[in-house]
Design a protein around this motif. Structure first.
Motif, PDB file in Angstrom:
ATOM      1  N   ARG A 165       0.794  -1.221   0.000  1.00  0.00           N
ATOM      2  CA  ARG A 165       0.000   0.000   0.000  1.00  0.00           C
ATOM      3  C   ARG A 165       0.834   1.282   0.000  1.00  0.00           C
ATOM      4  NH1 ARG A 165      -4.375  -1.914   4.649  1.00  0.00           N
ATOM      5  NH2 ARG A 165      -5.364  -3.575   3.409  1.00  0.00           N
ATOM      6  N   GLN A 167       3.556   2.219  -2.036  1.00  0.00           N
ATOM      7  CA  GLN A 167       4.207   2.726  -3.230  1.00  0.00           C
ATOM      8  C   GLN A 167       3.304   2.526  -4.444  1.00  0.00           C
ATOM      9  OE1 GLN A 167       8.353   1.250  -3.416  1.00  0.00           O
ATOM     10  NE2 GLN A 167       8.060   0.603  -1.283  1.00  0.00           N
ATOM     11  N   LYS A 168       3.246   3.571  -5.263  1.00  0.00           N
ATOM     12  CA  LYS A 168       2.351   3.541  -6.418  1.00  0.00           C
ATOM     13  C   LYS A 168       3.030   4.205  -7.607  1.00  0.00           C
ATOM     14  CE  LYS A 168      -1.715   4.104  -3.421  1.00  0.00           C
ATOM     15  NZ  LYS A 168      -0.930   4.238  -2.169  1.00  0.00           N
ATOM     16  N   TYR A 170       1.696   5.969 -11.533  1.00  0.00           N
ATOM     17  CA  TYR A 170       0.487   6.555 -12.108  1.00  0.00           C
ATOM     18  C   TYR A 170       0.545   6.466 -13.634  1.00  0.00           C
ATOM     19  CZ  TYR A 170       0.445   8.396  -7.374  1.00  0.00           C
ATOM     20  OH  TYR A 170       0.471   8.508  -6.006  1.00  0.00           O
ATOM     21  N   VAL A 180      -3.985   4.113 -11.035  1.00  0.00           N
ATOM     22  CA  VAL A 180      -2.844   3.883 -10.149  1.00  0.00           C
ATOM     23  C   VAL A 180      -2.535   2.390 -10.112  1.00  0.00           C
ATOM     24  CG1 VAL A 180      -1.967   4.151  -7.810  1.00  0.00           C
ATOM     25  CG2 VAL A 180      -3.499   5.879  -8.769  1.00  0.00           C
ATOM     26  N   PRO A 182      -0.037  -0.474  -8.058  1.00  0.00           N
ATOM     27  CA  PRO A 182       0.853  -0.617  -6.902  1.00  0.00           C
ATOM     28  C   PRO A 182       2.215  -1.176  -7.299  1.00  0.00           C
ATOM     29  CG  PRO A 182      -0.691  -2.441  -6.997  1.00  0.00           C
ATOM     30  CD  PRO A 182      -1.088  -1.508  -8.102  1.00  0.00           C
ATOM     31  N   THR A 184       4.954  -3.667  -6.177  1.00  0.00           N
ATOM     32  CA  THR A 184       4.947  -4.848  -5.316  1.00  0.00           C
ATOM     33  C   THR A 184       6.313  -5.521  -5.333  1.00  0.00           C
ATOM     34  OG1 THR A 184       4.262  -6.405  -7.041  1.00  0.00           O
ATOM     35  CG2 THR A 184       2.511  -5.155  -5.937  1.00  0.00           C
ATOM     36  N   GLU A 239       8.578   4.028  -7.226  1.00  0.00           N
ATOM     37  CA  GLU A 239       7.601   4.811  -6.472  1.00  0.00           C
ATOM     38  C   GLU A 239       7.477   6.236  -7.014  1.00  0.00           C
ATOM     39  OE1 GLU A 239       5.456   6.993  -3.493  1.00  0.00           O
ATOM     40  OE2 GLU A 239       5.345   5.010  -4.353  1.00  0.00           O
TER      41      GLU A 239
END
Length: 373
Positions: A165, A167-168, A170, A180, A182, A184, A239
């Motif tokens: 949850r 790091q994302k 775009y 968005v 994620p 992983t 990220e």
């Protein structure tokens, strides 16, 4: 970088000027309000390049070929996810169920795991506060194991991520499902992100995608990556990365002058050559066009020599010369202009003057009749 509105207006002015200089050796001066110069030689404003069999190769865009990406391969092999604020860790101590919170029948691991707090720490029985932010799973495991040895002999610790949850990346623009994604423990490449977003739309300018990272933007060609297999265009996403795929609204060229159907054309995904553009407008007007004066006008706002534009001239007196045009690729906002033959321009001047001359003659005849009365 696309030309500004001011540059486009100047280039269109140059197009008009070219309509009067199809005869080799002719010169036309223009006014330049910005520089307060009343007369400027056209040659000082443009660089003219003839498209000839011996020179066409230097104007041809570099061919895109399939390439590997050893740097990306190394990054993927060495990739390890680092825990961030908001992630949920699932920690298991084997043979010590009292230290392991079971997920149970009604709670998932994400709901029952160890939430990483805003200060980057978690709480764990016996050892208390543990700093986990920025560490890999192996580093967290080693840290917890070391701290638990004071209370448990040879603890067997297992740590994994129950929820990613923190790091994302775009994905915006012309993809079928922007949003968005994620980051992983599975490496996420640029190509992966496009595919997970449903692929690009029909209106995507896929040769001009942009990847923004830490305030720096680089251009990415999805055309080279996805169609030509150039893996050097692929990137390992991190990220905060923003991948934007713009619309192809800027992919336009203008075909003007003595052609059968002057209009704006949209560059196809695979590009457009000069010959293709002329074919799209029905070819040149054989009765009024000067076959030696097929020009491509390309604005150069950042030119080191201060030129307003580069002008490429193709002589299609012989139809075989159109083969050279297939080797010349047009770029966004290029202006293709076919000049009029000298006799046609003379006829236009005369036809413009006829109403004035006729009106003057009618007025003269009327005055003479009054005088005769």
């Amino acid at each position: 970088m696309y030309p500004s509105n001011k540059t486009i207006i100047k280039t269109l002015l140059l197009t008009v000027l070219l309509s009067g200089c199809a005869i080799p050796g002719s010169h036309i001066s223009v006014d330049d309000d910005e520089s307060n110069q009343s007369q400027d030689n056209l040659e000082a404003k443009v660089n003219v390049y003839p498209l000839l069999p011996g020179t066409i190769a230097q104007f041809k865009q570099k061919e895109i070929t399939s390439q590997s990406n050893d740097l990306l391969d190394t990054e993927i092999q060495q990739y390890e996810y680092r825990v961030g604020v908001g992630d949920v860790l699932n920690i298991t101590i084997w043979d010590h169920p009292e230290l392991t919170i079971p997920a149970g029948s009604y709670r998932s691991s994400a709901e029952s795991g160890n939430w990483v707090h805003a200060d980057g720490t978690i709480f764990y029985p016996y050892i208390g506060i543990v700093k986990v932010q920025g560490k890999t799973v192996r580093e967290v495991r080693a840290d917890i194991t070391d701290k638990l040895t004071k209370f448990i002999e040879s603890p067997q610790v297992d740590v994994n991520l129950a929820a990613f949850r923190s790091q994302k990346v775009y994905i915006t623009g012309e993809v079928n499902k922007s949003g968005v994604l994620p980051v992983t423990n599975i490496p996420l490449t640029l190509l992966d992100a496009v595919n997970q977003s449903g692929g690009i739309t029909d209106n995507a300018a896929w040769a001009e995608a942009s990847l923004t990272r830490n305030g720096t933007t680089e251009q990415i060609s999805l055309y080279a990556l996805m169609q030509q297999g150039d893996l050097t265009q692929n990137r390992l996403l991190r990220e905060g990365d923003i991948l934007h795929i713009p619309r192809d609204d800027n992919q336009k060229v203008f075909v003007l002058g003595e052609v059968n159907d002057p209009k704006m054309l949209k560059i196809e995904r695979v590009g457009m050559s000069l010959t293709e553009a002329l074919a799209e407008v029905g070819g040149i007007n054989e009765y009024q066009a000067d076959a030696t004066g097929v020009f491509v006008i390309r604005s150069t706002p950042d030119s080191d020599d201060g030129a307003m534009a580069n002008v490429y001239q193709l002589d299609v007196t012989e139809a075989t010369s159109l083969a050279l045009g297939t080797e010349f690729d047009l770029q966004p906002y290029d202006i293709v202009y076919v000049t009029a033959a000298p006799i046609s321009r003379w006829n236009r001047v005369i036809s413009t003057l006829i109403p004035t001359i006729s009106g003057f003659n009618d007025l003269t005849e009327g005055v003479n009749r009054v005088r005769s009365w």
